[in-house]
Design an enzyme around this catalytic site. Structure first.
Site: not given
Ligand code: FAD
Length: 685
Positions: A50, A284, A292, A369
């Site tokens: 967030d 928020r 957290y 986070p």
């Molecule tokens: P992601 O947001 O993980 O996106 C990856 C995408 O790829 C997803 O949509 C997934 O569906 C897709 N995907 C994965 N594997 C495949 C595949 N094989 N084929 C096709 N699609 C695929 N960060 C914070 O700063 N504060 C928080 O409170 C926080 N809470 C979190 C809680 C959870 C449960 C999770 C999982 C993460 C949290 N994070 C938090 C981390 C934050 O969400 C990530 O750092 C950020 O979203 C990273 O972005 P990204 O695009 O690299 O990866």
């Protein structure tokens, strides 16, 4: 099953989280063929990351949607530190600004990931017909080495399978639960509140994908980018590893509308209790507050193995918070989301395969986070990559440009993990009882780290090392791992940082207000640096009332305007002269001392259809309603001498030199750009 259809695409993105969407958003501006697939059936609706850094807001603004975030998000202005007093009771010990004043025209805000994804989707739709293909999973990958060096060829083949809706349902991190006192916990997306209308598209599409369930397609791609999160499938295909600690802490996260007598519940707080642990409070949007709590993995796992996440409940997180906040009371009227997750502090060993397959975001770095970095750094990875891919695909640049992705971003990821390490210890440690208590964490040290960490956490501190696109002395972007991409000595371009003492080469261009010469309207300089793929030369012309300064502008204008100039050479025939490199001028005033047409045409290009361009020349002067930006003073530029700057398409500063140093500018671009003159390669796109 054998592929039933075949396709071809310039860029295939796997994963539509923040990293993947930022990349699709960049590419939506370029006209290049792009596909983005995600295995999930819908976008995120609530929870997860967030925090948005001020740098991220600047980037959003360069894509024209920061205002939506700014309006809807909660703005965090103050951080309060709470520590135990001599009787062990928590008390407020400090207040510090959340964003260091003056660092950016934006401040840190919070808004949940689902809304950020929404803004990206809207922006992508506005500029292209790229559509996130949901419920689509890559199942096979092949790379043809023999095609890796030819950027017009398709070395990558990926098999994509469309899932049924049931298979594509998001695996939620939360289950339906009730707390000890019988309160219901939001869990299943029923509480989408004001977001429902926005997401109709996604729900409709989920039904459509069902019709295509189990279809298989073989796609050939010039580039593949794995933005598929911490468990990255693309990373696994490449055999790349994440290096670092795997056993770590578990984080409990609770998004609630609190009912409490704790006075700072609408401030961002770091609260260290004497012996009950620590909590971070994040106020928020929509009256929510996020808590957290870091729980030691060892409390829940034997022998350093994976912790048993299933044993953590929202009640448990709430009870921990209650103990830490004692004697203040805390309950809640509504819980929007909660999670518990374990994180490792890890960085990918490699970010790319032959500069044809790339990894970005959580796929190459994971960490805690608490500094709100995850989403920001992930988006900034692909913000760094997007324009580079486009320039190579369009034939503007040599493929070597792409080496700077790993050299620049891997260092950021490493810095981030190091920061996280240090900060984790300070955050989760027990406060020291007195100066003799060596095991405890000194609250003074914590405050110092917090304040210092703040600059890092703003994203503004990013300072890219020397490379073919950053002309400065010193270390290359990343040393010691064979990715030194400094240009060869013959092309070595040198900056003169003393000409603009407050504009560090390698950092993003700071912003101050300047006025449009033609209509007197004030603009923040950054507002002129849209993310549209253009390089920019900013000419700080100095005082044009001084004849020698005007003379230099005449000479520079003549050289830039010549048909043989690098400006013409790098612009494809038939395209506007500012489409690859745009020239902006900021003179030192006064505004009324100059008429636009006193300057050579290179500074305000002319076309038969559009006439003169009135949006290229600006002045550092008093405005009617918004004060005086004092840009020259703030940038450390001497108005009697001036300076010229080269700015990258992502707003980072490449070079600082003399106003009329045409030769050095030409040398800079010749290090990686391809001439577009007669006989040039025809742009396939
Ligand atoms: P992601 O947001 O993980 O996106 C990856 C995408 O790829 C997803 O949509 C997934 O569906 C897709 N995907 C994965 N594997 C495949 C595949 N094989 N084929 C096709 N699609 C695929 N960060 C914070 O700063 N504060 C928080 O409170 C926080 N809470 C979190 C809680 C959870 C449960 C999770 C999982 C993460 C949290 N994070 C938090 C981390 C934050 O969400 C990530 O750092 C950020 O979203 C990273 O972005 P990204 O695009 O690299 O990866």
């Amino acid at each position: 099953a054998l592929p039933t259809t075949e396709g071809q695409v310039d860029v295939l993105i796997v994963g539509a989280g923040p990293a993947g969407l930022m990349l699709a958003n960049w590419l939506s501006r370029t006209g290049l063929s792009t596909r983005i697939v995600d295995k999930r059936g819908t976008k995120i609706f609530n929870g997860q990351a967030d925090g948005l850094q001020c740098r991220t807001l600047e980037i959003f603004d360069s894509f024209d949607f920061a205002h939506r975030v700014w309006r809807e998000s909660n703005h965090m202005l103050e951080i309060c530190l709470w520590n135990p007093d001599e009787n062990g009771q928590i008390r407020r010990s400090d207040r510090i600004p959340d964003t260091i004043p003056g660092i950016s025209r934006f401040q840190q805000v919070v808004l949940h990931q689902g809304r950020i994804e929404r803004f990206f989707l809207d922006s992508i739709k506005k500029h292209s017909d790229i559509d996130v293909e949901r419920g689509v999973l890559p199942t096979a990958f092949d790379f043809d080495d023999s095609k890796a060096a030819d950027f017009n060829d398709y070395p990558i083949t990926v098999t994509l399978r469309t899932l049924s809706e049931e298979d594509a349902m998001p695996q939620q991190q939360y289950q339906h639960q009730k707390t000890a006192d019988g309160q219901s916990i939001a869990s299943d997306g029923l509480f989408r509140s004001n977001l429902t209308a926005d997401d109709t598209d996604d729900l409709v599409r989920a039904a459509e994908t069902n019709a295509r369930a189990d279809q298989v397609e073989s796609v050939k791609a010039k580039f593949l980018v794995g933005c598929d999160g911490a468990h990255s499938w693309v990373r696994q295909q490449l055999g790349f590893k994440l290096e670092g600690d795997s056993t770590d802490y578990i984080w409990g996260v609770l998004d609630i509308i609190p009912v409490t007598d704790f006075p700072d519940i609408r401030q961002r707080c770091a609260i260290h209790s004497a012996s009950a642990g620590s909590v971070m409070v994040i106020p928020r949007e929509n009256k929510l507050v996020r808590l957290y709590i870091q729980l030691q993995a060892t409390e829940h796992a034997q022998g350093g193995g994976k912790a048993d996440r299933s044993r953590i409940t929202p009640d448990m997180i709430l009870q921990s918070a209650q103990r830490i906040l004692h004697p203040y009371k805390l309950t809640y009227s509504y819980c929007d989301w909660w999670t518990a997750y374990q994180i490792g502090q890890r960085v990918g060993d490699q970010f790319s395969l032959h500069e044809r397959v790339f990894l970005a975001g959580d796929a190459v770095h994971t960490h805690s986070p608490k500094a709100g970095q995850g989403m920001n750094v992930s988006m900034q990875d692909t913000y760094n990559l997007g324009w580079k891919l486009a320039h190579v695909l369009k034939g503007y640049s040599e493929g070597s440009l792409l080496k700077t992705y790993q050299s620049e971003r891997r260092r950021i990821a490493r810095d981030l993990i190091e920061f996280d390490h240090r900060f984790s210890r300070l955050f989760s440690g027990r406060p020291a009882k007195d100066v003799m208590d060596e095991e405890g964490v000194s609250m003074e040290e914590f405050k110092n780290a917090f304040e210092k960490g703040n600059e890092f956490a703003s994203g503004i501190a990013v300072n890219y090392g020397a490379s073919v696109i950053v002309a400065k002395e010193g270390d290359s972007a990343e040393q010691g791992d064979g990715t030194d991409v400094r240009t060869q000595e013959s092309h070595r371009v040198v900056s003169k940082p003393q000409l603009a003492t407050a504009i560090p080469v390698g950092k993003r261009m700071p912003s101050f207000k300047v006025l449009n010469q033609s209509d007197a309207r004030p603009w923040h300089l950054q507002e002129l640096l849209k993310s549209n793929g253009r390089w920019r030369i900013i000419v700080f012309a100095g005082q044009l009332t001084a004849p020698q300064n005007m003379q230099r502008m005449k000479q520079l204008g003549a050289r830039l305007g010549a048909p043989s100039s690098f400006l013409h050479q790098y612009t494809p025939a038939g395209q506007p002269i500012d489409s690859v490199i745009e020239i902006l001028t900021i003179h030192a005033g006064p505004r009324t001392s100059l008429e636009l047409l006193d300057l050579p045409e290179a500074f305000h290009p002319y076309s038969e259809q559009q006439g003169w361009d009135y949006w290229k020349v600006f002045v550092d002067d008093q405005s009617y309603h918004e004060g005086h930006g004092q840009a020259y003073m703030n940038y450390g530029i001497d108005p009697s001498r001036g300076a010229s700057l080269i700015i990258r398409p992502d707003q980072y500063v490449s070079w600082v030199g003399e106003v009329d140093d045409y030769d050095e500018m030409a040398r800079f671009f010749s290090g990686f750009m391809k001439p577009q003159t007669a006989g040039k390669e025809v742009d396939a796109a």
